[in-house]
Motif scaffolding. Sequence first.
Motif, PDB file in Angstrom:
ATOM      1  N   LEU A 147       0.753  -1.304  -0.065  1.00  0.00           N
ATOM      2  CA  LEU A 147       0.038   0.000  -0.052  1.00  0.00           C
ATOM      3  C   LEU A 147       0.831   1.221  -0.103  1.00  0.00           C
ATOM      4  N   LEU A 148       1.869   1.377   0.941  1.00  0.00           N
ATOM      5  CA  LEU A 148       2.719   2.478   0.826  1.00  0.00           C
ATOM      6  C   LEU A 148       3.481   3.026  -0.457  1.00  0.00           C
ATOM      7  N   ARG A 149       3.753   1.731  -1.109  1.00  0.00           N
ATOM      8  CA  ARG A 149       4.465   1.883  -2.252  1.00  0.00           C
ATOM      9  C   ARG A 149       3.704   2.088  -3.564  1.00  0.00           C
ATOM     10  N   GLU A 150       2.717   1.064  -3.740  1.00  0.00           N
ATOM     11  CA  GLU A 150       2.002   1.258  -4.902  1.00  0.00           C
ATOM     12  C   GLU A 150       0.989   2.346  -5.052  1.00  0.00           C
ATOM     13  N   THR A 151      -0.102   2.232  -3.709  1.00  0.00           N
ATOM     14  CA  THR A 151      -1.114   3.139  -3.775  1.00  0.00           C
ATOM     15  C   THR A 151      -0.732   4.564  -3.347  1.00  0.00           C
ATOM     16  N   LEU A 152       0.254   4.668  -2.396  1.00  0.00           N
ATOM     17  CA  LEU A 152       0.606   5.926  -1.736  1.00  0.00           C
ATOM     18  C   LEU A 152       1.785   6.609  -2.414  1.00  0.00           C
ATOM     19  N   GLY A 153       2.635   5.922  -3.156  1.00  0.00           N
ATOM     20  CA  GLY A 153       3.994   6.337  -3.915  1.00  0.00           C
ATOM     21  C   GLY A 153       5.002   6.588  -2.957  1.00  0.00           C
ATOM     22  N   PHE A 154       5.209   6.207  -1.705  1.00  0.00           N
ATOM     23  CA  PHE A 154       6.389   6.381  -1.189  1.00  0.00           C
ATOM     24  C   PHE A 154       7.564   5.500  -1.675  1.00  0.00           C
ATOM     25  N   SER A 155       8.640   5.896  -1.480  1.00  0.00           N
ATOM     26  CA  SER A 155       9.804   5.556  -1.826  1.00  0.00           C
ATOM     27  C   SER A 155      10.207   4.250  -0.993  1.00  0.00           C
ATOM     28  N   THR A 156      11.348   3.322  -1.454  1.00  0.00           N
ATOM     29  CA  THR A 156      11.603   2.300  -0.631  1.00  0.00           C
ATOM     30  C   THR A 156      12.398   2.853   0.454  1.00  0.00           C
ATOM     31  N   THR A 157      13.205   3.966   0.366  1.00  0.00           N
ATOM     32  CA  THR A 157      13.890   4.505   1.630  1.00  0.00           C
ATOM     33  C   THR A 157      12.844   4.961   2.518  1.00  0.00           C
ATOM     34  N   GLU A 158      11.687   5.618   1.943  1.00  0.00           N
ATOM     35  CA  GLU A 158      10.664   6.200   2.892  1.00  0.00           C
ATOM     36  C   GLU A 158       9.941   5.191   3.804  1.00  0.00           C
ATOM     37  N   ILE A 159       9.819   3.810   3.138  1.00  0.00           N
ATOM     38  CA  ILE A 159       9.017   2.929   3.547  1.00  0.00           C
ATOM     39  C   ILE A 159       9.878   2.181   4.869  1.00  0.00           C
ATOM     40  N   SER A 160      11.334   1.993   4.427  1.00  0.00           N
ATOM     41  CA  SER A 160      12.013   1.436   5.375  1.00  0.00           C
ATOM     42  C   SER A 160      12.314   2.176   6.807  1.00  0.00           C
ATOM     43  N   THR A 161      12.189   3.628   6.515  1.00  0.00           N
ATOM     44  CA  THR A 161      12.206   4.401   7.826  1.00  0.00           C
ATOM     45  C   THR A 161      10.749   4.270   8.515  1.00  0.00           C
ATOM     46  N   GLN A 162       9.808   4.332   7.789  1.00  0.00           N
ATOM     47  CA  GLN A 162       8.475   4.163   8.196  1.00  0.00           C
ATOM     48  C   GLN A 162       8.145   2.917   9.108  1.00  0.00           C
ATOM     49  N   LEU A 163       8.582   1.962   8.534  1.00  0.00           N
ATOM     50  CA  LEU A 163       8.524   0.749   9.047  1.00  0.00           C
ATOM     51  C   LEU A 163       9.471   0.236   9.902  1.00  0.00           C
ATOM     52  N   ASP A 164      10.589   0.858  10.076  1.00  0.00           N
ATOM     53  CA  ASP A 164      11.986   0.815  10.838  1.00  0.00           C
ATOM     54  C   ASP A 164      12.461  -0.946  10.539  1.00  0.00           C
ATOM     55  N   THR A 165      12.424  -0.824   8.941  1.00  0.00           N
ATOM     56  CA  THR A 165      13.145  -1.996   8.621  1.00  0.00           C
ATOM     57  C   THR A 165      14.276  -1.704   7.574  1.00  0.00           C
ATOM     58  N   SER A 166      14.731  -2.803   7.001  1.00  0.00           N
ATOM     59  CA  SER A 166      15.797  -2.611   5.887  1.00  0.00           C
ATOM     60  C   SER A 166      15.002  -2.391   4.375  1.00  0.00           C
ATOM     61  N   ALA A 167      15.810  -1.621   3.528  1.00  0.00           N
ATOM     62  CA  ALA A 167      15.271  -1.487   2.111  1.00  0.00           C
ATOM     63  C   ALA A 167      15.332  -2.684   1.479  1.00  0.00           C
ATOM     64  N   ALA A 168      16.104  -3.726   1.927  1.00  0.00           N
ATOM     65  CA  ALA A 168      16.120  -5.060   1.107  1.00  0.00           C
ATOM     66  C   ALA A 168      14.743  -5.992   1.872  1.00  0.00           C
ATOM     67  N   ALA A 169      14.538  -5.785   3.183  1.00  0.00           N
ATOM     68  CA  ALA A 169      13.348  -6.427   3.526  1.00  0.00           C
ATOM     69  C   ALA A 169      12.160  -5.734   2.962  1.00  0.00           C
ATOM     70  N   VAL A 170      12.074  -4.489   2.577  1.00  0.00           N
ATOM     71  CA  VAL A 170      11.088  -3.828   2.063  1.00  0.00           C
ATOM     72  C   VAL A 170      10.895  -4.375   0.329  1.00  0.00           C
ATOM     73  N   ASN A 171      11.918  -4.447   0.010  1.00  0.00           N
ATOM     74  CA  ASN A 171      11.793  -4.918  -1.636  1.00  0.00           C
ATOM     75  C   ASN A 171      11.571  -6.479  -1.677  1.00  0.00           C
ATOM     76  N   SER A 172      11.773  -7.259  -0.574  1.00  0.00           N
ATOM     77  CA  SER A 172      11.470  -8.460  -0.870  1.00  0.00           C
ATOM     78  C   SER A 172      10.073  -8.822  -0.383  1.00  0.00           C
ATOM     79  N   ALA A 173       9.271  -7.967   0.668  1.00  0.00           N
ATOM     80  CA  ALA A 173       8.079  -7.888   0.911  1.00  0.00           C
ATOM     81  C   ALA A 173       7.226  -7.561  -0.241  1.00  0.00           C
ATOM     82  N   LEU A 174       7.781  -6.381  -0.977  1.00  0.00           N
ATOM     83  CA  LEU A 174       6.908  -6.014  -2.059  1.00  0.00           C
ATOM     84  C   LEU A 174       6.852  -6.959  -3.128  1.00  0.00           C
ATOM     85  N   GLN A 175       7.949  -7.593  -3.388  1.00  0.00           N
ATOM     86  CA  GLN A 175       7.832  -8.462  -4.352  1.00  0.00           C
ATOM     87  C   GLN A 175       6.909  -9.786  -4.386  1.00  0.00           C
ATOM     88  N   ARG A 176       6.886 -10.235  -3.054  1.00  0.00           N
ATOM     89  CA  ARG A 176       6.045 -11.293  -2.742  1.00  0.00           C
ATOM     90  C   ARG A 176       4.483 -10.844  -2.613  1.00  0.00           C
TER      91      ARG A 176
END
Length: 346
Positions: A158-187
């Motif tokens: 939702l944060l990436r596809e619907t709201l347009g936040f960047s991977t960096t922003e999402i990793s900060t928002q969710l307190d996780t790594s960019a790699a974890a964000v990209n993996s979760a997004l792909q799945r």
Amino acid sequence: MTDEPSLLKLAVDGDEAAFGELTGAYRGELRAHCYRILGSVHDADDALQEALLRVWRNLAAFEGRGSLRSWLYSIATNTALDLARHRSRRELPVDFGPAADQGTELTAPLTDLPWLEPFPDRWLAAEPEASYEQRESLELAFIVALQHLPPLQRAVLLLRETLGFSTTEISTQLDTSAAAVNSALQRARATVRALVPAQTQQATLRSLGDQRTRALAGRYADAMERHDVGTLISMLTEDAAWSMPPHPQWYRGHEAIEWFLLRYPFTDRWRHRPAQANGQLAVGCYLHDPARDRYVPHCVDVLTVRGDKISDVTAFLAAGTFEPKDSGWITGTELFARFGLPPEPP
């Protein structure tokens, strides 16, 4: 109108009116975001209230660093995730079990199950930033698909596809790594792609045009009021589904739906008003109460359209015809008020 930095300073100093104005511009979209994660207006409202409380308590620590919108989404997302991790996924009858055979009677509603709830379009219509993609992401098929994802994947998608936040922003928002964000997004993308139709309701309704979509809803309401089973069946796709949460039974195909209509809805008198829910056509249905000789709010029918026919009718029932077992069930008057519908048809 006071600018955002000035409102922020006043709010940090304890001005509640300034805080209300500062966050008021975002409340509609934040509530929609919480709903997408939780599948429930009731839970979304709880999450939003808790998120705003957290914002108020931590406003001084923010001090205007970075984007206020991004920070608000960070808090709202994490608050909704806290709830989602302790909730079962929201269901619709068509995902809960197989279609009922023709002639299968309705059993008692299962009000203790976490059923999906409809979201009023008018709550997002007032938001100037409400985009085409945001409305698509309220459609029932997408909300159901989100419920099949682990909470973190829901949030990332939702944060990436619907709201347009960047991977960096999402990793900060969710307190996780960019790699974890990209993996979760792909799945998440792969799962949702397999569950949602190729064409969204937004695209389908746009292809029909406003006049034809209004006419479709009008014909549906007219056929229901006149008990015109032939016209109504002709408006449905051959594999159409009809469900009524919190009833677990649902019916598929012309013969089963015709039996259901003649056995249940067409034994009563109805009036209807047009509505919009989850970015889709909807109709508010008033049932005649013979004891009081008046029509009372009963359910909101959300219509899913394929081509120029209706492929799904999801009738979200209000409390009143059954005894609710938890606080999530609201009365017909309360349900209709969400959709801007009057307590009685004019």
